[in-house]
Design a protein around this motif. Sequence first.
Motif, PDB file in Angstrom:
ATOM      1  N   ILE A  93       0.856  -1.184   0.000  1.00  0.00           N
ATOM      2  CA  ILE A  93       0.000   0.000   0.000  1.00  0.00           C
ATOM      3  C   ILE A  93       0.894   1.236   0.000  1.00  0.00           C
ATOM      4  CG2 ILE A  93      -1.807   1.287   1.225  1.00  0.00           C
ATOM      5  CD1 ILE A  93      -2.592  -1.300   2.618  1.00  0.00           C
ATOM      6  N   ALA A  94       0.497   2.241  -0.761  1.00  0.00           N
ATOM      7  CA  ALA A  94       1.164   3.544  -0.720  1.00  0.00           C
ATOM      8  C   ALA A  94       0.091   4.616  -0.698  1.00  0.00           C
ATOM      9  CB  ALA A  94       2.084   3.730  -1.928  1.00  0.00           C
ATOM     10  N   VAL A  95       0.198   5.539   0.230  1.00  0.00           N
ATOM     11  CA  VAL A  95      -0.802   6.605   0.320  1.00  0.00           C
ATOM     12  C   VAL A  95      -0.121   7.962   0.398  1.00  0.00           C
ATOM     13  CG1 VAL A  95      -2.490   5.133   1.479  1.00  0.00           C
ATOM     14  CG2 VAL A  95      -0.976   6.548   2.846  1.00  0.00           C
ATOM     15  N   ARG A 118      -5.558  15.572   3.559  1.00  0.00           N
ATOM     16  CA  ARG A 118      -6.091  14.941   2.347  1.00  0.00           C
ATOM     17  C   ARG A 118      -5.223  13.744   1.981  1.00  0.00           C
ATOM     18  NH1 ARG A 118      -7.957  20.181   2.067  1.00  0.00           N
ATOM     19  NH2 ARG A 118     -10.092  20.353   1.255  1.00  0.00           N
ATOM     20  N   THR A 119      -5.892  12.628   1.702  1.00  0.00           N
ATOM     21  CA  THR A 119      -5.169  11.370   1.551  1.00  0.00           C
ATOM     22  C   THR A 119      -5.959  10.402   0.674  1.00  0.00           C
ATOM     23  OG1 THR A 119      -4.107   9.588   2.809  1.00  0.00           O
ATOM     24  CG2 THR A 119      -6.183  10.451   3.686  1.00  0.00           C
ATOM     25  N   GLU A 120      -5.538   9.140   0.671  1.00  0.00           N
ATOM     26  CA  GLU A 120      -6.174   8.102  -0.135  1.00  0.00           C
ATOM     27  C   GLU A 120      -7.195   7.322   0.711  1.00  0.00           C
ATOM     28  OE1 GLU A 120      -4.707   8.170  -3.114  1.00  0.00           O
ATOM     29  OE2 GLU A 120      -2.660   8.840  -2.753  1.00  0.00           O
ATOM     30  N   PRO A 121      -8.096   6.578   0.066  1.00  0.00           N
ATOM     31  CA  PRO A 121      -9.050   5.751   0.827  1.00  0.00           C
ATOM     32  C   PRO A 121      -8.386   4.686   1.701  1.00  0.00           C
ATOM     33  CG  PRO A 121      -9.803   6.037  -1.434  1.00  0.00           C
ATOM     34  CD  PRO A 121      -8.413   6.591  -1.380  1.00  0.00           C
ATOM     35  N   ALA A 199      -9.939  14.007   4.276  1.00  0.00           N
ATOM     36  CA  ALA A 199     -10.710  13.996   3.025  1.00  0.00           C
ATOM     37  C   ALA A 199      -9.856  13.378   1.920  1.00  0.00           C
ATOM     38  CB  ALA A 199     -11.147  15.409   2.656  1.00  0.00           C
ATOM     39  N   ARG A 200     -10.471  13.172   0.758  1.00  0.00           N
ATOM     40  CA  ARG A 200      -9.765  12.569  -0.373  1.00  0.00           C
ATOM     41  C   ARG A 200      -8.740  13.529  -0.947  1.00  0.00           C
ATOM     42  NH1 ARG A 200     -12.610   8.159  -2.953  1.00  0.00           N
ATOM     43  NH2 ARG A 200     -11.340   8.535  -4.813  1.00  0.00           N
ATOM     44  N   ASN A 220       3.516  14.194   1.709  1.00  0.00           N
ATOM     45  CA  ASN A 220       4.240  13.016   2.188  1.00  0.00           C
ATOM     46  C   ASN A 220       3.646  11.773   1.548  1.00  0.00           C
ATOM     47  OD1 ASN A 220       4.396  14.493   5.441  1.00  0.00           O
ATOM     48  ND2 ASN A 220       6.041  14.373   3.971  1.00  0.00           N
ATOM     49  N   VAL A 221       4.475  10.771   1.359  1.00  0.00           N
ATOM     50  CA  VAL A 221       4.004   9.474   0.867  1.00  0.00           C
ATOM     51  C   VAL A 221       4.469   8.409   1.856  1.00  0.00           C
ATOM     52  CG1 VAL A 221       4.166   7.733  -0.943  1.00  0.00           C
ATOM     53  CG2 VAL A 221       3.972  10.149  -1.561  1.00  0.00           C
TER      54      VAL A 221
END
Length: 800
Positions: A93-95, A118-121, A199-200, A220-221
Amino acid sequence: MFKNYLKIAWRNIKRNKLHSFINVAGLAVAFSVCILLFLVAYFHLSFDSFHEEKSQLFRTSRFTNSVQGPEMSSQMPLPAAAAFEAEIPEIEIAVTVNRGMPENIAYGNKNIERPITRTEPDFLDLFTFHIIKGNRETMLSGIHNIALSESTAHAIFGDTDPIGKELKIGKLGEEQIYSVSAVVKDAPKNSSIRFDAVARIESINGYAENKNNWASNASNVFIKIAENTNLRMIEDKLVPFVEKYYPEQLAQLKSEHPETMETHELLNIGLTNIEDIHFSGERSAPKALVFAIMALGIFILLIACFNFVNLNMARSFKRSRELGVRKTLGAFKGQLFLQLWGEAFLLYFFGFIIGMVVAYQLLPSFSAQFGGGLDIAVLFHPTFLAILVGVFIGVTLIAGGYPALKMANFRLVEILKGNVSTKKPGALRNTLLVGQFAISSLLICMSWIAGQQLDFLREIPIGFERDQVVSIPVGYQEDGRKVLARMRNELANDSNIISIAGAGGNLGRGRDRTTSTSIIGWDYDQKQISAYRLLGDFDYLKTLQIPILKGRDFDPAFSTDTTNAVIVTESFVKAMGESDPVGKYLGREEGNQIIGVVPDFNAYSPSERTLPILIDLSADEAINYIFLKVSTDNPQLVMERLASVWEKVAPRAIFNASFLDENLQAWYEVERTMTQIFGIASGIAILLSCLGLFAISLLVIELRTKEIGIRKVMGASVKGIVRMISVHFLKLVLISLVIAVPLAWYAMQNWIEGYENRIAIDPLTFVWVGFLVALIAVLTVSFHAIRVAMANPVKSLKTE
């Protein structure tokens, strides 16, 4: 029998009140300080340890070997997360995680300001944050879904169920509607990842333009690697990854470094385990400070233990006849050891309990003073309590058990003949005294040098006016440009206002406690120049009193100044390699023309690495702060005037004005904390050392009372007797200084090497510390020496 031991121990403690008080007081102080310092270290070292799969979680960062020197940044482009998952199978997984500036959140008539993460699901598949309300799987299923932290939900909705409620987020006239899909428990205080609302990532401003832009480094990742994966394997695969997605930047770096051909030497992507993120900034001082704090706690506890051992060994002569009688009556060594160790245990127990109570009372103010974010509940956490009990038992067994074992092993014949004596100072006592004063001297030297470094940083010219410049955060409920225009109109005729300007970011940290950094790479003549980018409005330089060296300032008469004009510092010009940069363009398109050059100044802390600075005047970006240069002898009156004007021009925004000189103090929080902690610790250490020296000198003088009486009868003067007694202890102090000074120099030299601007350690510092410690020791011993030297020798000869 155990009850009998306790009774005898209690009677001995009551009989020797001064001895018992010194021991208990010293132990209580040491335990309380040790507990507080260990709590701070425990808090920082436990960062991000609550994540269930922490060993598999990493944050990515970019290393770039630019012409300005090596650069490390955790900011990554928006397309990086998807590329990591697609290119490297070991990454499960990478977000992307982007914690932006605060935004206005409106519900009905209620408005609050909170940053939106703000990020990924997959956010909660990576991190261990618990859902209170809502569905984990569908929390971010829609682009306009939003999950609130527990505290944010309560601030907006109170006790009302927020699920399904609609929020307006953004500035007035630019709001977007979000639907509350979940409530997440607040992140623990020891979490590097903070959030008030989630949020997305697709809802972030500029997402469409930057979703495939590998130069848009702003987020950031975080990645989760497969279990039992060799990290080296992933790092090896990141080399072709860099070559595939950063071809242009690599080509430019190779042209700048023709001698270097390896990709990883020019540009690489590194991985930092989540538990190391808290200490992975550019400066290593915070982590060094945590270990220093742990060492301080151990040092202070050692000093108290040394006192205890010394006092008990010194008193062994007075108790030798008691022990001889007990042995004659049939007491075994083990029984004597249990009795003597029982006394030590009682004293340590009293000291430990008092220390716990004192630490409990001081914890809130200690946490507030040093910004530790400590919680009283941590004091009673099973793990921390186990550590404390372990320390207590270990210290009691060693420091209390050693004197008990030595006294229990006294030979019966020597005791009865009166041959057990401590008239001559023993090697152990001298060693412990030297150790105490070596630790105290070390701490005093370190706090003194840390204070000098802090003073040096504060005195460095920062290149702009900090005095009588007011900074006001606009907030996120008003349009900063409109507020700025209104303020200029309202204050146009005020003689106390010299100039007004708008800015994208603050200088230092104001009362909104917000700070931001923008680093951008600019291309010029096949060179890439990394620079801090500042947004400034007209009169920005005038307000901060920054002179123009070449070219001109931003001017409303030039319509292009709001679209393609920039002002750069001298170090930026040096990186360009131009003698006269005015009129030159940056980038591949003629969109950023240099119109002026200013001297270098510090937009950020002088303790950190400095970069060139570029100031632009973008009409499209928000003004978040308003700076005012004022002229007055009554700052309070000016603040009241500004507050009244603020109510007119920005009725929905809180007035959080502060002077820049106050804001800039936030630059030195680490140094200030270190100086204060070491200063307090060195004061406590020298106090405990002197307390032990006071008691030891008293016992030594009591044992030499008859000798002193004889010397007085033979004609010795009071001065000579005081000198005789003091010289021995002074020698021990000098030996401690010989040990402490090189250690202090080595430790502090390594510490200050981490600063871009640093002092040269002055040898006179150690001279003054040595003089101070020696003076304190002599005064402590002289109190008893003068008293016994002036006593009637007839009384002295009648002792023993």
